[in-house]
Design an enzyme around this catalytic site. Structure first.
Site, PDB file in Angstrom:
ATOM      1  N   LYS A  91       0.813  -1.213   0.000  1.00  0.00           N
ATOM      2  CA  LYS A  91       0.000   0.000   0.000  1.00  0.00           C
ATOM      3  C   LYS A  91       0.848   1.264   0.000  1.00  0.00           C
ATOM      4  CE  LYS A  91      -3.773   2.229   2.547  1.00  0.00           C
ATOM      5  NZ  LYS A  91      -4.689   2.101   3.717  1.00  0.00           N
ATOM      6  N   ARG A 172      11.282  -0.224   8.440  1.00  0.00           N
ATOM      7  CA  ARG A 172      11.643  -0.931   9.668  1.00  0.00           C
ATOM      8  C   ARG A 172      13.164  -0.948   9.806  1.00  0.00           C
ATOM      9  NH1 ARG A 172       7.189  -0.100  10.599  1.00  0.00           N
ATOM     10  NH2 ARG A 172       5.471  -1.518  11.156  1.00  0.00           N
ATOM     11  N   GLU A 201      15.843   1.191  19.172  1.00  0.00           N
ATOM     12  CA  GLU A 201      15.301   2.539  19.319  1.00  0.00           C
ATOM     13  C   GLU A 201      14.987   2.827  20.777  1.00  0.00           C
ATOM     14  OE1 GLU A 201      11.957   2.888  16.676  1.00  0.00           O
ATOM     15  OE2 GLU A 201      13.173   2.616  14.872  1.00  0.00           O
ATOM     16  N   HIS A 220      12.133   8.081  14.340  1.00  0.00           N
ATOM     17  CA  HIS A 220      10.902   7.312  14.128  1.00  0.00           C
ATOM     18  C   HIS A 220       9.660   8.148  14.470  1.00  0.00           C
ATOM     19  CE1 HIS A 220       9.383   2.884  13.925  1.00  0.00           C
ATOM     20  NE2 HIS A 220       8.636   3.699  13.207  1.00  0.00           N
ATOM     21  N   ALA A 223       4.748   9.378  11.956  1.00  0.00           N
ATOM     22  CA  ALA A 223       3.305   9.519  12.188  1.00  0.00           C
ATOM     23  C   ALA A 223       3.008  10.178  13.528  1.00  0.00           C
ATOM     24  CB  ALA A 223       2.624   8.158  12.126  1.00  0.00           C
TER      25      ALA A 223
END
Length: 466
Positions: A91, A172, A201, A220, A223
């Site tokens: 996607k 990733r 992380e 990271h 979003a």
């Protein structure tokens, strides 16, 4: 498009608003990003923002010392990108392609589970990974972290890239070997990199990428926006309210049907369907064109079983989180034709789930049934009648139906200190072959598998994980 322009502007703004640390004149930086696109477009925004940052050769500095005009000028300077390589055509990968077409890029894609038939060849060329690596000016990664993608870009592959090319990873950590990337950057083997995800992380100060040349690092945050956080908080509160006041389940990702009593009844069958999806995904190494799920007997929910099957089948093929809600949509996006049906013909079983997958290498069939006591069983594998509990690591082996095969295979595995938990055999008198499922206590190394495959009695052998 307006969306493409907006994302590029956001990328440009990052060069003005995103700097951290003091001016040092070095060509590495830790940036704090906050894309105003929301969680659903984070991969797309992350790629384009990172692309702009690497093209601009962002340097560590104090944002207060730069004007917005200067930052935008840096971001949009330089020649047009000619070649874009997208690794992973799920996607997010397709969203990147869709919007980068607006920039007249020469776009190539690689995905072992996707064929050229899904794309217009004049717009996107589906190529092998070596071709994409050597030709692309930019490479962006959008694949899950699984065994086959771990360290996918190591030092050798990075050195195949153009010395002016740049690589971007907002998928990733671990897909790019971090030590190898630092080495390639410091040796000027590639032009630059932008990394938003890491093996560990938060990234530590001892990570080799922190001091590497020509790299943009972000913690990271693709979003992590105020808008996304507010949206998630509101949605959670609304769902809790609806359940407490009206016993209504809204957007439940693990609830394929609303009848809770029925769901509890068929839960073992759904678990079996998902396992068979995982097995079928491993049997077909290439693109999948069609799946068919047929339920029989007391299992009379073929639609729900199909969703569970797709959930298992797609879980290791695409980077998206797959659930009962999005499984069908994701499969359709991959060009997979979906069929399901119900029949009263359940052979000698009280319930039966038959699954067929058609792909580049032919059609594979696996059937399963839930026995009394909620015991899951595979009862037919590739046309051979079986009775096996689907768990752990198994070897699917086709061999000539001649004496001594079991002994030779067992001796080879024993010599490699691999214990056999079960050895189940099924014979086909018509073609003179036998099929065996060998459950082993631990994973079989590739060299041992190759040695088994080289035995003259072995027709084929494949390691499968449940």
């Amino acid at each position: 498009t307006m969306l493409s322009f907006f994302v590029i502007v956001v990328g440009g703004l990052l060069t003005y608003l995103g700097y951290m640390g003091e001016a040092s004149g070095k060509s590495h930086s830790l940036l704090g990003l906050s894309f105003l696109m929301g969680a659903i477009c984070s991969g797309l925004a992350g790629f384009i923002g990172m692309k702009v940052a690497t093209k601009a050769n962002v340097r560590t500095t104090n944002a207060a010392q730069n004007s917005l005009g200067e930052a935008l000028s840096i971001a949009f300077s330089g020649g047009a990108v000619m070649g874009l390589g997208v690794v992973g055509l799920g996607k997010i990968g397709r969203e990147v392609i869709q919007h980068c077409r607006s920039f007249n890029m020469n776009i190539m894609g690689y995905d072992p589970y996707v064929s050229q038939d899904m794309f217009n060849e004049d717009e996107v060329q589906v190529v092998d990974l070596d071709t994409l690596t050597t030709v692309s000016d930019y490479i962006t990664l959008h694949v899950p972290l699984i065994d086959s993608t771990k360290n996918l870009f190591d030092y050798d592959r990075l050195c195949q890239m153009k010395d002016t090319a740049r690589i971007i990873n907002v998928a990733r950590g671990g897909i790019i070997n971090e030590s190898d990337l630092a080495k390639a950057l410091n040796e000027d083997k590639i032009g630059g990199a932008a990394i938003d995800v890491f093996t560990s992380e938060p990234i530590g100060v001892d990570n080799p990428l922190v001091k590497a040349k020509n790299i943009v690092l972000t913690p990271h945050l693709g979003a992590s926006t105020e808008e996304a956080k507010e949206g998630v908080s509101r949605a959670v509160c609304a769902q809790v309210r609806d359940y407490l006041l009206h016993e209504k389940l809204t957007n439940a990702v693990n609830m394929p049907i609303s009848d809770l009593a029925k769901l509890k009844e068929i839960q073992p069958s759904l678990e079996l369907s998902e396992i068979m999806g995982k097995l079928q995904s491993q049997l077909e190494s290439g693109a999948i064109n069609k799946i068919h799920v047929e339920c029989a007997g007391s299992m009379d929910e073929p639609k729900t079983a199909t969703l569970a099957f797709l959930k298992g089948m797609l879980s290791t093929r695409i980077p998206d989180r797959v659930n009962y809600i999005n499984a069908e949509t994701l499969a359709v996006d991959l060009g997979i034709k979906i069929e399901h049906s119900y029949t009263s013909d359940c052979s000698s079983y009280t319930n039966l789930i038959r699954t067929k997958v058609t792909g580049e290498n032919g059609t594979n069939q696996i059937n399963g049934s839930v026995f009394e006591g909620k015991r899951l069983r595979l009862v037919n594998i590739l046309g051979y009648e079986m009775d096996i509990t689907p768990r752990g690591t198994m070897l699917f082996t086709r061999n000539k139906d001649v004496p001594g095969v079991i002994g030779k295979v067992g001796s080879a595995l024993g010599a490699a200190h691999i214990n056999i938990g079960a050895y189940l055999l099924s014979r086909d008198s018509d073609n003179g072959e036998a099929f065996a499922v060998i459950r082993v206590d631990n994973e079989v190394p590739e060299d041992i598998l190759s040695a088994l495959a080289d035995m003259p009695e072995i027709v084929s052998i494949q390691q499968i994980h449940c």
